[in-house]
Design an enzyme around this catalytic site. Structure first.
Site, PDB file in Angstrom:
ATOM      1  N   ARG A   9       0.738   9.501  13.296  1.00 28.86           N
ATOM      2  CA  ARG A   9       1.388   8.645  12.333  1.00 28.86           C
ATOM      3  C   ARG A   9       1.828   9.518  11.041  1.00 28.86           C
ATOM      4  NH1 ARG A   9      -3.709   6.306  12.522  1.00 28.86           N
ATOM      5  NH2 ARG A   9      -4.937   6.406  10.876  1.00 28.86           N
ATOM      6  N   ASP A  10       2.834   8.772  10.196  1.00 33.11           N
ATOM      7  CA  ASP A  10       3.052   9.110   8.645  1.00 33.11           C
ATOM      8  C   ASP A  10       3.821  10.445   8.572  1.00 33.11           C
ATOM      9  OD1 ASP A  10       1.202   6.856   8.370  1.00 33.11           O
ATOM     10  OD2 ASP A  10      -0.417   8.236   8.047  1.00 33.11           O
ATOM     11  N   PHE A  65       4.662   1.463   9.884  1.00 38.55           N
ATOM     12  CA  PHE A  65       3.957   2.132   9.114  1.00 38.55           C
ATOM     13  C   PHE A  65       4.531   3.270   8.270  1.00 38.55           C
ATOM     14  CE2 PHE A  65      -0.519   1.417  11.067  1.00 38.55           C
ATOM     15  CZ  PHE A  65      -0.486  -0.148  11.133  1.00 38.55           C
ATOM     16  N   SER A  66       3.925   4.219   7.697  1.00 41.69           N
ATOM     17  CA  SER A  66       4.325   4.990   6.680  1.00 41.69           C
ATOM     18  C   SER A  66       5.359   6.114   7.007  1.00 41.69           C
ATOM     19  CB  SER A  66       3.125   5.708   5.779  1.00 41.69           C
ATOM     20  OG  SER A  66       2.382   4.540   5.141  1.00 41.69           O
ATOM     21  N   GLN A  89       4.625   0.427   1.985  1.00 47.83           N
ATOM     22  CA  GLN A  89       4.215  -0.752   2.853  1.00 47.83           C
ATOM     23  C   GLN A  89       3.979  -2.091   2.213  1.00 47.83           C
ATOM     24  OE1 GLN A  89       2.588   0.793   6.418  1.00 47.83           O
ATOM     25  NE2 GLN A  89       4.544   1.220   5.785  1.00 47.83           N
ATOM     26  N   GLU A 123      -4.276  11.319   7.535  1.00 56.85           N
ATOM     27  CA  GLU A 123      -3.308  10.433   7.304  1.00 56.85           C
ATOM     28  C   GLU A 123      -2.337  10.988   6.226  1.00 56.85           C
ATOM     29  OE1 GLU A 123      -4.867   5.846   7.976  1.00 56.85           O
ATOM     30  OE2 GLU A 123      -5.060   6.615   6.286  1.00 56.85           O
ATOM     31  N   ASN A 177       0.817  -1.222   0.150  1.00 56.37           N
ATOM     32  CA  ASN A 177      -0.191   0.155  -0.032  1.00 56.37           C
ATOM     33  C   ASN A 177       0.906   1.238  -0.031  1.00 56.37           C
ATOM     34  OD1 ASN A 177      -0.123  -1.188   2.885  1.00 56.37           O
ATOM     35  ND2 ASN A 177      -0.645   0.974   3.383  1.00 56.37           N
ATOM     36  N   ASP A 178       0.602   2.164   0.883  1.00 64.58           N
ATOM     37  CA  ASP A 178       1.237   3.523   0.662  1.00 64.58           C
ATOM     38  C   ASP A 178       2.732   3.730   0.163  1.00 64.58           C
ATOM     39  OD1 ASP A 178      -0.961   3.875   2.160  1.00 64.58           O
ATOM     40  OD2 ASP A 178      -0.177   4.610   4.126  1.00 64.58           O
TER      41      ASP A 178
END
Length: 552
Positions: A265-266, A184-185, A144, A308, A125-126
């Site tokens: 996050r991110d 995570f991202s 990801q 996000e 994904n991302d």
């Protein structure tokens, strides 16, 4: 969240009766048989007694749906221990080899895209850590990745490099889940100024000649996701992103208590003047942090109503763009500390696109370039998800004010050969010219369509609408509000709309009016309708039609 918590509980403690096998690493890959019909069980991989990674896997003792693999070449000659909280006979099916099952037909699978990035195996994904390394002259795409099945889980950072943003070499996963959390991202930065102090100075001989240049650290920031909190961590690489060392002072940002929220996050990093900026999605929007050493971060401001995967970049002098994962954006001003909007929230990217990010540190004079995750599924394949085409970003003035335009990078042209170029066609004439391309699911079609007030227009393949516009309702793809002719005050009776459509097996990616709006979605690859490519509409004329086939 309950499922994620269960996974962490599985990972945190193996039962005493967990199956275990020790292997001396002599080959490049460990191969795992996977079945979507069995449950996930936790596995730990340790080398000479030291844990390297932990994950869950649908390991099967029966006939696998497909095989996945782990590159363990860096451990050659060492003893590897696999501990598995699942059937011992399934663990016995894991084997090492210098190839993986299906390698001989990779990229030739039935629905494998031919000019969109996909991973060899597993879920993606991302996009993460998009950065250009000028010393190696290569672009880095992290993403990801669940390398152990085609569904979401086990978030790692996958890794690929490119010289031209079109042809990618997939490398081993760069970051693995650990006790702080899954990966995570986030984003990446080449620390040419050695602000973090990780660089290794140039090595000189006795006569002062440089025999080994300075090793510049690639620094990545990512979210460590744990059931109790999300915290921001960093890692650095001194070999062009091939291997990473996680910072011993992690986490570098722990704002869980400040926000009283799990959602933080991110991180997206860049440099502004003499300091660094990190944009972080927190609770209800994006927080802007500052730092001078890339290790200690101070919150400066916060803007609400984004969700996000934040991005903040200067698109043209003095004009900055801030957006969130869903593709909504604002144009405004940024002084290094605070973003001040000059427009309401807008949108120019929709459909399957999500979590788009811009490349950091592009060569001087380059326009901003972004990539987005395409939320596309590939039926019966051992991979899932893709990256959409890299796009240049440009702000243009329209009658509604400044707007962001996105279009595939010019280098995309080199992938295709023009095989048809005609002007001033009726709908019937255009459809006759498109008939020979029936059955070709790797194609590019460009068209300028002439509309009237009474007209809706579509381009279909196997009965599915690849492009659809309703002039009466100003609706694109039946959903998105798109008033035609953004450079005019009102549509006229001689309204035109341009389309640049990319079909790549299960992916459809379209650009309208030179990038004023773009969209993407999953093509129904199993539709059996007899009709090939064909225009539909009332009083529709095709002023210009071009068709391109893929070179290879």
């Amino acid at each position: 969240m309950k499922n994620l918590l269960l996974v962490f509980l599985l990972l945190a403690a193996m039962p005493a009766e967990a199956a275990e096998v020790k292997v001396k690493v002599t080959s490049r890959y460990l191969n795992f048989p996977v079945s979507q019909r069995v449950d996930r069980h936790a596995m730990r991989l340790a080398v000479d007694g030291k844990e390297q990674c932990r994950f869950v896997v649908r390991l099967t003792a029966g006939a696998p749906d497909y095989w996945v693999f782990q590159d363990v070449s860096e451990y050659k000659g060492l003893t590897l221990t696999l501990t598995f909280d699942g059937p011992e006979d399934a663990l016995a099916k894991v084997y090492q080899d210098d190839t993986y099952p299906g390698e001989e037909t990779i990229y030739e699978e039935t629905y494998r895209p031919q000019y969109h990035f996909t991973t060899r195996r597993g879920w993606i994904n991302d996009p993460n850590g998009l950065v250009y390394d000028r010393s190696r002259e290569e672009y880095h795409l992290f993403y990801q990745h669940n390398p152990f099945e085609r569904d979401w889980e086990n978030m790692h950072w996958g890794h690929a490099v490119s010289k031209d943003l079109l042809h990618w070499q997939e490398l081993p996963d760069a970051l693995h889940p650990d006790t702080i959390g899954t990966i995570f991202s986030g984003s990446a930065w080449m620390d040419y100024d050695n602000a973090a102090g990780f660089n290794i100075p140039a090595h000189k001989d006795k006569r002062g000649r440089i025999i080994r240049p300075e090793q510049v650290a690639m620094i990545v920031y990512y979210t460590a996701d744990h059931p109790s909190s999300q915290r921001q961590c960093m890692a650095y690489s001194l070999d062009g992103g091939r291997t990473f060392t996680k910072y011993e002072g992690n986490p570098v940002i722990d704002s869980h208590e400040r926000w009283k929220s799990h959602d933080t996050r991110d991180p997206k990093i860049f440099k502004y003047g003499d300091h660094y900026v990190l944009v972080l999605n927190e609770r209800d929007g994006h927080t802007i942090y500052n730092s001078t050493d890339l290790k200690h971060w101070t919150p400066m401001s916060h803007i609400e109503s984004f969700w996000e995967c934040p991005e903040l970049f200067e698109c043209s002098p003095g004009q900055w763009v801030l957006w969130g994962a869903s593709g909504t954006y604002m144009i405004g001003h940024f002084d290094g500390y605070t973003f001040t909007p000059a427009t309401p929230k807008l949108m120019n990217l929709n459909g399957s696109a999500y979590a788009a990010q811009c490349f950091n540190q592009l060569p001087e004079g380059s326009q901003p370039i972004k990539m987005a995750w395409g939320r596309i599924s590939f039926p019966d394949m051992s991979f899932n998800g893709c990256m959409l085409l890299p796009q240049t970003q440009e702000i243009k003035e329209t009658s509604q004010g400044p707007r962001l335009y996105s279009y595939p990078i010019p280098e995309t042209e080199q992938l295709f050969s023009k095989v048809l170029d005609r002007t001033d066609l009726s709908q019937q004439e255009a459809n006759t010219l498109l008939k020979p391309f029936d059955g070709n699911d790797v194609l590019r079609i460009k068209a300028t369509l002439h509309l009237t007030y009474a007209t809706d227009a579509s381009l279909r393949y196997r009965g599915q609408k690849l492009f659809d516009y309703d002039l009466n309702g100003n609706r694109l793809q039946g959903e998105f509000y798109y008033p035609l002719s953004p450079n005019n005050q009102q549509p006229t009776a001689t309204t035109d709309i341009t389309l640049d459509l990319y079909v790549d097996r299960a992916i459809v990616e379209g650009y309208v009016d030179d990038g004023a709006f773009s969209y993407s979605f999953q093509r129904d690859v199993k539709r059996s309708d007899a009709e090939g490519y064909a225009f539909h509409g009332n009083q529709l004329q095709i002023k210009h039609l071009e068709v391109y086939t893929l070179k290879r």
